[in-house]
Design an enzyme around this catalytic site. Sequence first.
Site, PDB file in Angstrom:
ATOM      1  N   SER A  91       0.751  -1.239  -0.048  1.00  0.00           N
ATOM      2  CA  SER A  91       0.179   0.073  -0.019  1.00  0.00           C
ATOM      3  C   SER A  91       0.900   1.126  -0.079  1.00  0.00           C
ATOM      4  O   SER A  91       0.410   2.369  -0.503  1.00  0.00           O
ATOM      5  CB  SER A  91      -0.779   0.070   1.050  1.00  0.00           C
ATOM      6  OG  SER A  91      -1.728  -0.818   1.183  1.00  0.00           O
ATOM      7  N   CYS A 145       3.325  -9.696  -8.601  1.00  0.00           N
ATOM      8  CA  CYS A 145       2.976  -9.481 -10.035  1.00  0.00           C
ATOM      9  C   CYS A 145       2.160 -10.162 -10.797  1.00  0.00           C
ATOM     10  O   CYS A 145       2.554 -11.417 -11.139  1.00  0.00           O
ATOM     11  CB  CYS A 145       4.526  -9.151 -10.632  1.00  0.00           C
ATOM     12  SG  CYS A 145       4.358  -8.496 -12.347  1.00  0.00           S
ATOM     13  N   LEU A 200      -8.639   4.132 -13.764  1.00  0.00           N
ATOM     14  CA  LEU A 200      -8.897   2.806 -14.850  1.00  0.00           C
ATOM     15  C   LEU A 200      -8.675   1.703 -13.720  1.00  0.00           C
ATOM     16  O   LEU A 200      -9.511   0.715 -13.979  1.00  0.00           O
ATOM     17  CB  LEU A 200      -7.866   2.834 -15.884  1.00  0.00           C
ATOM     18  CG  LEU A 200      -7.693   1.696 -16.602  1.00  0.00           C
ATOM     19  CD1 LEU A 200      -9.254   1.334 -17.338  1.00  0.00           C
ATOM     20  CD2 LEU A 200      -6.686   1.831 -17.573  1.00  0.00           C
ATOM     21  N   GLU A 201      -7.694   1.435 -13.106  1.00  0.00           N
ATOM     22  CA  GLU A 201      -7.360   0.362 -12.178  1.00  0.00           C
ATOM     23  C   GLU A 201      -8.531   0.036 -11.423  1.00  0.00           C
ATOM     24  O   GLU A 201      -9.191  -1.190 -11.265  1.00  0.00           O
ATOM     25  CB  GLU A 201      -6.249   0.412 -11.340  1.00  0.00           C
ATOM     26  CG  GLU A 201      -5.881  -1.061 -10.692  1.00  0.00           C
ATOM     27  CD  GLU A 201      -4.553  -0.785  -9.797  1.00  0.00           C
ATOM     28  OE1 GLU A 201      -4.039  -1.948  -9.225  1.00  0.00           O
ATOM     29  OE2 GLU A 201      -4.359   0.269  -9.573  1.00  0.00           O
ATOM     30  N   GLN A 242     -37.940 -18.457   5.241  1.00  0.00           N
ATOM     31  CA  GLN A 242     -37.619 -16.847   5.420  1.00  0.00           C
ATOM     32  C   GLN A 242     -36.133 -16.643   5.469  1.00  0.00           C
ATOM     33  O   GLN A 242     -35.909 -15.357   5.032  1.00  0.00           O
ATOM     34  CB  GLN A 242     -38.668 -16.334   6.573  1.00  0.00           C
ATOM     35  CG  GLN A 242     -38.613 -14.902   6.709  1.00  0.00           C
ATOM     36  CD  GLN A 242     -39.390 -14.310   8.004  1.00  0.00           C
ATOM     37  OE1 GLN A 242     -39.008 -14.712   9.205  1.00  0.00           O
ATOM     38  NE2 GLN A 242     -40.482 -13.876   7.548  1.00  0.00           N
ATOM     39  N   GLN A 288     -22.544 -20.596   1.693  1.00  0.00           N
ATOM     40  CA  GLN A 288     -23.327 -20.788   3.003  1.00  0.00           C
ATOM     41  C   GLN A 288     -24.670 -21.522   2.718  1.00  0.00           C
ATOM     42  O   GLN A 288     -25.356 -22.596   3.325  1.00  0.00           O
ATOM     43  CB  GLN A 288     -23.510 -19.869   4.248  1.00  0.00           C
ATOM     44  CG  GLN A 288     -24.181 -20.091   5.210  1.00  0.00           C
ATOM     45  CD  GLN A 288     -23.392 -21.068   6.231  1.00  0.00           C
ATOM     46  OE1 GLN A 288     -22.164 -21.125   6.275  1.00  0.00           O
ATOM     47  NE2 GLN A 288     -24.029 -21.651   7.091  1.00  0.00           N
ATOM     48  N   GLY A 314     -23.208 -28.111   1.707  1.00  0.00           N
ATOM     49  CA  GLY A 314     -21.774 -29.036   1.262  1.00  0.00           C
ATOM     50  C   GLY A 314     -21.687 -28.693  -0.205  1.00  0.00           C
ATOM     51  O   GLY A 314     -20.597 -28.814  -0.383  1.00  0.00           O
ATOM     52  N   GLY A 323      -5.290  -1.755  -4.326  1.00  0.00           N
ATOM     53  CA  GLY A 323      -5.508  -1.027  -3.286  1.00  0.00           C
ATOM     54  C   GLY A 323      -6.619  -1.634  -2.082  1.00  0.00           C
ATOM     55  O   GLY A 323      -7.739  -1.979  -2.503  1.00  0.00           O
ATOM     56  N   SER A 334      -9.435  -2.511   0.773  1.00  0.00           N
ATOM     57  CA  SER A 334     -10.555  -1.532   0.943  1.00  0.00           C
ATOM     58  C   SER A 334     -10.326  -0.733   2.187  1.00  0.00           C
ATOM     59  O   SER A 334     -10.872   0.548   2.154  1.00  0.00           O
ATOM     60  CB  SER A 334     -11.670  -2.505   1.776  1.00  0.00           C
ATOM     61  OG  SER A 334     -12.109  -3.476   0.860  1.00  0.00           O
TER      62      SER A 334
END
Length: 368
Positions: free
Chosen positions: A121, A146, A228-229, A266, A325, A329, A353, A355
């Site tokens: 970073s 890389c 762009l990235e 539900q 989840q 299985g 980058g 979060s």
Amino acid sequence: MDLTTEQRDFVSAVDDFCRREVGARDTAHDDALYRKMAALGWLGINVPQEYGGAGQGMLDLVLFLETIAYRQAPIGGFATSVITAASYAKFASEERKREVLGDFLRGEVLAVSMSEPGAGSDVGALTCKAARQDGGWVVDGQKTWCSNAHLARHILLVARTSADGGKHDGLTMFSVPAGVDGLAIHGIDTMGGREVNDLYFTGCALPGDAVVGEVGQGWRQLMAGLNLERMILAALMLGTARRAFEDTVSYVRERRQFGRPVGSFQALRHRLADHATELECTRLLVHDVARKIDASGGEPLPREASMAKLKATEFAKAMALDGMQMLGGYGYATEYGMERLVRSTVVSTVYGGTSEIQRDVIGKTYGL
């Protein structure tokens, strides 16, 4: 927020191609498929027309990326290639542009090497050095993480050429051809396979014209590509989230327990309602930011691009994990593919980058 007729037709064509050509392939990069897309002109969607590309905007690129990710097209080399090609298009000499962009449009993979063991970073902490020698440059040092270096024909290297000034000064971009003497590439085993690499430069000699852009301006040039990235990663994860959501809905409609489809309970129905809402919010955000970038003429939009990357990657990861989840299985079994989506999404909040970095960028745009 409607798409144009041309954009809808383009998405339909890419989607149809992927349905016919992709099949069930759990591989990061299929070179034959990649070159078929190159022959159709899709790889150069945002390459300037004067260099043989389509010269289309950010939204068109986002739509393409979203579609190939949704269909799980194994062309993992494309994302790094687009990022790298954009840097060459902006900063390289005419001769270098035509060489590298031409290779890209013909189906070659490109890569960019920036991170180091002690600099992730904190890009300004780079120590891999390039020193002047006999009219050229000699590179020594290690790079890591890389992506696609093992597939790439050209690697865009960011190295330190001066220790003067601040830590963001003295960085320079270099064009490194595949197979150059003094470069060793070693794959790193990850839960997604060998997609990233360590690069070791030992007395690696490069010619004087290997510099991309201006000597000492690598940091400024890197910052020019952040929109762009981040948008590439946001679009890929938007498409991946769509796939995880739809696969989950399809499964819980059919899977029966206690005499009824599990989706009718539900607990699952409400979770999927929340995910459906989050998916729509993510789509609207990513598409809207892409439109704003197009309208701005490519001006940096750090707040919006970071928001799109943050939202899309965090939602995709949450959706894939919850999908696993809800499949029980079978979510863990390779037969159903959800585990593959988990593998591709959990790293998305780290690369390009983290979060945490995206939140920091957003906060700073508010003067915090």
